[in-house]
Design a protein around this motif. Structure first.
Motif, PDB file in Angstrom:
ATOM      1  N   ALA A  46       0.831  -1.209   0.000  1.00  0.00           N
ATOM      2  CA  ALA A  46       0.000   0.000   0.000  1.00  0.00           C
ATOM      3  C   ALA A  46       0.866   1.260   0.000  1.00  0.00           C
ATOM      4  O   ALA A  46       0.596   2.209  -0.737  1.00  0.00           O
ATOM      5  N   GLY A  47       1.929   1.264   0.810  1.00  0.00           N
ATOM      6  CA  GLY A  47       2.817   2.426   0.865  1.00  0.00           C
ATOM      7  C   GLY A  47       3.572   2.646  -0.429  1.00  0.00           C
ATOM      8  O   GLY A  47       3.710   3.774  -0.896  1.00  0.00           O
ATOM      9  N   ALA A  48       4.062   1.570  -1.022  1.00  0.00           N
ATOM     10  CA  ALA A  48       4.801   1.677  -2.281  1.00  0.00           C
ATOM     11  C   ALA A  48       3.889   2.182  -3.396  1.00  0.00           C
ATOM     12  O   ALA A  48       4.275   3.052  -4.194  1.00  0.00           O
ATOM     13  N   THR A  49       2.674   1.668  -3.438  1.00  0.00           N
ATOM     14  CA  THR A  49       1.709   2.107  -4.453  1.00  0.00           C
ATOM     15  C   THR A  49       1.364   3.582  -4.267  1.00  0.00           C
ATOM     16  O   THR A  49       1.322   4.353  -5.233  1.00  0.00           O
ATOM     17  N   ALA A  50       1.131   3.975  -3.030  1.00  0.00           N
ATOM     18  CA  ALA A  50       0.819   5.378  -2.740  1.00  0.00           C
ATOM     19  C   ALA A  50       1.991   6.285  -3.109  1.00  0.00           C
ATOM     20  O   ALA A  50       1.794   7.365  -3.674  1.00  0.00           O
ATOM     21  N   GLY A  51       3.201   5.844  -2.805  1.00  0.00           N
ATOM     22  CA  GLY A  51       4.379   6.632  -3.164  1.00  0.00           C
ATOM     23  C   GLY A  51       4.540   6.777  -4.663  1.00  0.00           C
ATOM     24  O   GLY A  51       4.913   7.834  -5.167  1.00  0.00           O
ATOM     25  N   GLY A  52       4.250   5.711  -5.397  1.00  0.00           N
ATOM     26  CA  GLY A  52       4.303   5.781  -6.857  1.00  0.00           C
ATOM     27  C   GLY A  52       3.269   6.747  -7.402  1.00  0.00           C
ATOM     28  O   GLY A  52       3.546   7.534  -8.315  1.00  0.00           O
ATOM     29  N   PHE A  53       2.077   6.715  -6.826  1.00  0.00           N
ATOM     30  CA  PHE A  53       1.015   7.620  -7.252  1.00  0.00           C
ATOM     31  C   PHE A  53       1.398   9.079  -6.983  1.00  0.00           C
ATOM     32  O   PHE A  53       1.275   9.936  -7.855  1.00  0.00           O
ATOM     33  N   GLY A  54       1.866   9.358  -5.765  1.00  0.00           N
ATOM     34  CA  GLY A  54       2.274  10.725  -5.428  1.00  0.00           C
ATOM     35  C   GLY A  54       3.403  11.220  -6.315  1.00  0.00           C
ATOM     36  O   GLY A  54       3.424  12.380  -6.732  1.00  0.00           O
ATOM     37  N   THR A  55       4.326  10.337  -6.620  1.00  0.00           N
ATOM     38  CA  THR A  55       5.452  10.684  -7.489  1.00  0.00           C
ATOM     39  C   THR A  55       4.976  11.012  -8.893  1.00  0.00           C
ATOM     40  O   THR A  55       5.378  12.017  -9.484  1.00  0.00           O
ATOM     41  N   PRO A  92       4.206  18.796 -23.735  1.00  0.00           N
ATOM     42  CA  PRO A  92       3.728  18.279 -22.446  1.00  0.00           C
ATOM     43  C   PRO A  92       4.583  17.144 -21.881  1.00  0.00           C
ATOM     44  O   PRO A  92       4.680  16.983 -20.672  1.00  0.00           O
ATOM     45  N   GLY A  93       5.207  16.360 -22.749  1.00  0.00           N
ATOM     46  CA  GLY A  93       6.045  15.248 -22.297  1.00  0.00           C
ATOM     47  C   GLY A  93       7.241  15.672 -21.471  1.00  0.00           C
ATOM     48  O   GLY A  93       7.804  14.863 -20.726  1.00  0.00           O
ATOM     49  N   VAL A  94       7.619  16.930 -21.573  1.00  0.00           N
ATOM     50  CA  VAL A  94       8.768  17.416 -20.811  1.00  0.00           C
ATOM     51  C   VAL A  94       8.543  17.258 -19.310  1.00  0.00           C
ATOM     52  O   VAL A  94       9.493  17.077 -18.550  1.00  0.00           O
ATOM     53  N   PHE A  95       7.283  17.278 -18.895  1.00  0.00           N
ATOM     54  CA  PHE A  95       6.981  17.198 -17.466  1.00  0.00           C
ATOM     55  C   PHE A  95       7.050  15.771 -16.916  1.00  0.00           C
ATOM     56  O   PHE A  95       6.870  15.566 -15.721  1.00  0.00           O
ATOM     57  N   MET A  96       7.334  14.813 -17.783  1.00  0.00           N
ATOM     58  CA  MET A  96       7.525  13.430 -17.333  1.00  0.00           C
ATOM     59  C   MET A  96       9.005  13.031 -17.358  1.00  0.00           C
ATOM     60  O   MET A  96       9.347  11.898 -17.044  1.00  0.00           O
ATOM     61  N   ARG A  97       9.853  13.966 -17.701  1.00  0.00           N
ATOM     62  CA  ARG A  97      11.292  13.665 -17.699  1.00  0.00           C
ATOM     63  C   ARG A  97      11.754  13.291 -16.295  1.00  0.00           C
ATOM     64  O   ARG A  97      11.359  13.906 -15.313  1.00  0.00           O
ATOM     65  N   GLY A  98      12.566  12.257 -16.232  1.00  0.00           N
ATOM     66  CA  GLY A  98      13.124  11.834 -14.957  1.00  0.00           C
ATOM     67  C   GLY A  98      12.177  11.005 -14.104  1.00  0.00           C
ATOM     68  O   GLY A  98      12.484  10.700 -12.955  1.00  0.00           O
ATOM     69  N   ILE A  99      11.036  10.603 -14.663  1.00  0.00           N
ATOM     70  CA  ILE A  99      10.049   9.867 -13.865  1.00  0.00           C
ATOM     71  C   ILE A  99      10.570   8.499 -13.433  1.00  0.00           C
ATOM     72  O   ILE A  99      10.328   8.071 -12.307  1.00  0.00           O
ATOM     73  N   VAL A 100      11.296   7.809 -14.299  1.00  0.00           N
ATOM     74  CA  VAL A 100      11.743   6.450 -13.961  1.00  0.00           C
ATOM     75  C   VAL A 100      12.710   6.455 -12.773  1.00  0.00           C
ATOM     76  O   VAL A 100      12.488   5.723 -11.804  1.00  0.00           O
ATOM     77  N   PRO A 101      13.772   7.261 -12.778  1.00  0.00           N
ATOM     78  CA  PRO A 101      14.646   7.256 -11.598  1.00  0.00           C
ATOM     79  C   PRO A 101      13.929   7.715 -10.328  1.00  0.00           C
ATOM     80  O   PRO A 101      14.188   7.194  -9.239  1.00  0.00           O
ATOM     81  N   ARG A 102      13.019   8.652 -10.484  1.00  0.00           N
ATOM     82  CA  ARG A 102      12.283   9.137  -9.311  1.00  0.00           C
ATOM     83  C   ARG A 102      11.392   8.033  -8.751  1.00  0.00           C
ATOM     84  O   ARG A 102      11.324   7.826  -7.539  1.00  0.00           O
ATOM     85  N   MET A 104      11.909   4.826  -9.127  1.00  0.00           N
ATOM     86  CA  MET A 104      12.803   3.787  -8.593  1.00  0.00           C
ATOM     87  C   MET A 104      13.254   4.126  -7.177  1.00  0.00           C
ATOM     88  O   MET A 104      13.565   3.232  -6.396  1.00  0.00           O
ATOM     89  N   HIS A 105      13.293   5.393  -6.856  1.00  0.00           N
ATOM     90  CA  HIS A 105      13.660   5.826  -5.507  1.00  0.00           C
ATOM     91  C   HIS A 105      12.431   5.851  -4.586  1.00  0.00           C
ATOM     92  O   HIS A 105      12.465   5.334  -3.470  1.00  0.00           O
ATOM     93  N   LYS A 106      11.355   6.467  -5.054  1.00  0.00           N
ATOM     94  CA  LYS A 106      10.206   6.738  -4.191  1.00  0.00           C
ATOM     95  C   LYS A 106       9.379   5.503  -3.851  1.00  0.00           C
ATOM     96  O   LYS A 106       8.844   5.406  -2.745  1.00  0.00           O
ATOM     97  N   ILE A 107       9.228   4.563  -4.769  1.00  0.00           N
ATOM     98  CA  ILE A 107       8.394   3.391  -4.505  1.00  0.00           C
ATOM     99  C   ILE A 107       8.957   2.559  -3.349  1.00  0.00           C
ATOM    100  O   ILE A 107       8.257   2.312  -2.370  1.00  0.00           O
ATOM    101  N   PRO A 108      10.225   2.113  -3.410  1.00  0.00           N
ATOM    102  CA  PRO A 108      10.724   1.341  -2.259  1.00  0.00           C
ATOM    103  C   PRO A 108      10.839   2.168  -0.979  1.00  0.00           C
ATOM    104  O   PRO A 108      10.579   1.655   0.117  1.00  0.00           O
ATOM    105  N   ALA A 109      11.189   3.448  -1.104  1.00  0.00           N
ATOM    106  CA  ALA A 109      11.316   4.288   0.087  1.00  0.00           C
ATOM    107  C   ALA A 109       9.970   4.420   0.809  1.00  0.00           C
ATOM    108  O   ALA A 109       9.907   4.322   2.037  1.00  0.00           O
ATOM    109  N   ASN A 110       8.898   4.632   0.052  1.00  0.00           N
ATOM    110  CA  ASN A 110       7.580   4.745   0.670  1.00  0.00           C
ATOM    111  C   ASN A 110       7.091   3.412   1.197  1.00  0.00           C
ATOM    112  O   ASN A 110       6.414   3.361   2.228  1.00  0.00           O
ATOM    113  N   GLY A 111       7.406   2.338   0.505  1.00  0.00           N
ATOM    114  CA  GLY A 111       7.037   1.020   1.013  1.00  0.00           C
ATOM    115  C   GLY A 111       7.623   0.779   2.387  1.00  0.00           C
ATOM    116  O   GLY A 111       6.925   0.372   3.323  1.00  0.00           O
ATOM    117  N   MET A 112       8.908   1.062   2.545  1.00  0.00           N
ATOM    118  CA  MET A 112       9.563   0.870   3.845  1.00  0.00           C
ATOM    119  C   MET A 112       9.073   1.876   4.875  1.00  0.00           C
ATOM    120  O   MET A 112       8.874   1.540   6.036  1.00  0.00           O
TER     121      MET A 112
END
Length: 141
Positions: A46-55, A92-102, A104-112
């Protein structure tokens, strides 16, 4: 505050916290507390999913924040000017730049984070903490 400083950080972090916490509470109510026994695994998912959504929801703000902090003179510290120039540069796609590394960081961090958040809620008997007899073994559902 310096141009591109704290205010732009807050402009990204406050909506991120709102999206993440609201998503977590919704997932917790629908997914975690509906189980026969709660588990850290469910808290983590639940935390990882929420973190991915917020990101995902705030990545455009992160792009603007990064541009303002790395090159404030170009934009004169203006969020509106930065947004316009970024949109003209990459659409509009410019606003999704860097989404993958972000992500990759936020999902596990929020899960923990939410595993420990719920563990301390249970430990401290905080009102609203679900199932104080949570199992720390394999998910039973």
């Amino acid at each position: 505050f310096p141009m591109g400083g704290v205010y732009i950080q807050m402009l990204r972090d406050i909506p991120y916290a709102i999206f993440t916490l609201l998503a977590y509470e919704m997932l917790r109510d629908c997914y975690v507390t509906q189980a026969e026994h709660t588990s850290p695994w469910r808290d983590m998912v639940a935390g990882a999913t929420a973190g991915g959504f917020g990101t995902f929801m705030t990545n455009g703000l992160d792009v603007i924040k990064t541009r303002l902090q790395t090159d404030p003179e170009v934009y004169g510290g203006s969020v509106v000017l930065c947004t316009r120039m970024a949109l003209e540069e990459g659409g509009p796609g410019v606003f999704m730049r860097g989404i993958v590394p972000r992500l990759m960081h936020k999902i596990p961090a929020n899960g923990m984070f939410f595993v420990f958040f719920e563990a301390f809620r249970r430990l401290l008997n905080v009102e609203g903490a679900h199932d104080t007899k949570a199992t720390f073994s394999k998910d039973r559902r």
